[in-house]
Design a protein around this motif. Sequence first.
Motif, PDB file in Angstrom:
ATOM      1  N   LYS A   1      -9.927  -3.180   6.482  1.00 29.81           N
ATOM      2  CA  LYS A   1     -10.002  -3.577   5.163  1.00 29.81           C
ATOM      3  C   LYS A   1      -8.941  -1.956   4.736  1.00 29.81           C
ATOM      4  O   LYS A   1      -9.141  -2.215   3.583  1.00 29.81           O
TER       5      LYS A   1
ATOM      6  N   GLU B   1      -2.564  -3.304  -7.693  1.00 31.82           N
ATOM      7  CA  GLU B   1      -3.833  -2.583  -7.999  1.00 31.82           C
ATOM      8  C   GLU B   1      -3.214  -1.592  -9.520  1.00 31.82           C
ATOM      9  O   GLU B   1      -3.727  -1.430 -10.685  1.00 31.82           O
TER      10      GLU B   1
ATOM     11  N   GLU C   1      -8.740  -2.203  -0.584  1.00 28.87           N
ATOM     12  CA  GLU C   1      -9.806  -3.001   0.448  1.00 28.87           C
ATOM     13  C   GLU C   1     -10.338  -4.229  -0.821  1.00 28.87           C
ATOM     14  O   GLU C   1     -10.445  -5.039   0.219  1.00 28.87           O
ATOM     15  N   LYS C   2     -10.246  -4.138  -1.726  1.00 31.15           N
ATOM     16  CA  LYS C   2     -10.303  -5.717  -2.991  1.00 31.15           C
ATOM     17  C   LYS C   2      -9.265  -6.339  -2.366  1.00 31.15           C
ATOM     18  O   LYS C   2      -9.464  -7.626  -2.348  1.00 31.15           O
ATOM     19  N   TRP C   3      -7.871  -5.977  -1.766  1.00 29.24           N
ATOM     20  CA  TRP C   3      -7.257  -6.923  -2.317  1.00 29.24           C
ATOM     21  C   TRP C   3      -6.859  -7.181  -0.744  1.00 29.24           C
ATOM     22  O   TRP C   3      -6.858  -8.933  -0.146  1.00 29.24           O
TER      23      TRP C   3
ATOM     24  N   ASN D   1      -9.673  -8.284   0.930  1.00 30.90           N
ATOM     25  CA  ASN D   1     -10.339  -9.145   1.055  1.00 30.90           C
ATOM     26  C   ASN D   1      -9.841 -10.723  -0.296  1.00 30.90           C
ATOM     27  O   ASN D   1     -10.018 -12.006   0.223  1.00 30.90           O
ATOM     28  N   GLU D   2      -9.110 -10.635  -0.762  1.00 28.02           N
ATOM     29  CA  GLU D   2      -8.622 -11.286  -1.796  1.00 28.02           C
ATOM     30  C   GLU D   2      -7.458 -12.063  -0.486  1.00 28.02           C
ATOM     31  O   GLU D   2      -7.244 -13.369  -0.812  1.00 28.02           O
TER      32      GLU D   2
ATOM     33  N   LYS E   1      -9.710 -14.627   1.576  1.00 25.99           N
ATOM     34  CA  LYS E   1     -10.588 -15.838   0.876  1.00 25.99           C
ATOM     35  C   LYS E   1      -9.690 -17.035   1.249  1.00 25.99           C
ATOM     36  O   LYS E   1      -8.562 -16.859   0.664  1.00 25.99           O
TER      37      LYS E   1
END
Length: 354
Positions: A241, A98, A252-254, A256-257, A260
């Motif tokens: 998350k 990030e 949170e984006k990480w 989700n990554e 994935k």
Amino acid sequence: MKITIIVLVSLFLLSCTSEAQIYPGKNWSRTENPSVTGWDDTWRSVFTRYVVDSTNITGLIIIHKGQVVLEYGDIEENSYIASCRKSILAMLFGKYIENGTINLDKTLAELDINDVSELLPIERKAKIKDLISARSGVYLSGSNGGDFRRYAPKRGSVQPGTHWLYSNWDFNAAGYIFEKETKSTIYDEVESQLAIPLQMEDWDKSLQTKTGNYEISKFPAYHMWFSTRDMARMGLLMLRKGKWKGKQIIPEKWVNEIIKERTSYLEAQKSVPLLKEDGLDLGYGYMWWLVENTMDYRLKNAYSAQGALGQNITVYPEIDAVLAFKTKSDYGRRNSIQTQMKVLKKAVEIYNPD
């Protein structure tokens, strides 16, 4: 105007619900009556009996909505968690991705990575993201065993990113690169990013030790020792998350990554046919295993950190639950991967909210 008020009230209630999520403080809290929330007393007893009679698990805990609904064995002792370490390393990457410190598209050549056995030109094209998804195309031996390198294609025969193979060389090199890029140690980062903010009850930095055969590879394995109840805290952090008591610990984006799909269960089983015998179909993200191809709604979108002998953190997002269990190797006990998968399934089969 009426519609606006309804929308604002809805947003307020949603915010309150989010803030009402339960987290452990210094100690875990326990659900007063688990049977009321879907964890029937009889079925919990049946599950515990299964763990005692049919596994060698030494400590197990189930968390539902942030509270303990079942525990077994010694959940306080710190012991070796084997390959669960890889999933924990994945969590640590988020902060530095990030803020731009780590660029997942950097290649081994750009990072000036080489080993005891020289990397081939094609292998030096592998990127950090290829390492943490086990798709590097580098088929050198890791400094420690316990992977599927015996299924590896011929060196130099595949382009990085195009073939999945669970290889400790990838994971150990990823740990080395993490420390090289952040100028920090993995164990310092576990302490600052996870142990302290999550108020881990049993974390002991002095136990953490890297090992490996440096004549084979200069990248050691960054082994870790945790208690079962502290493993559950990391599972809850993933479930939430990356958020802990109103603070975003992992982006949170990480999160989700990480979860994935990078490799489907079909591709994983094609690369390593042995995986067909595990009892669950598992795909792969960034150093986390993904439960796929299941008809049980309780298992949908579940994901796991898994380690040899019987180490596990599994997150069940559809039912707001976390399972953590360990098998302490010092006792000479171990569980097969098939047994671990049975435990993953049986743990949620006892949850019936209707």
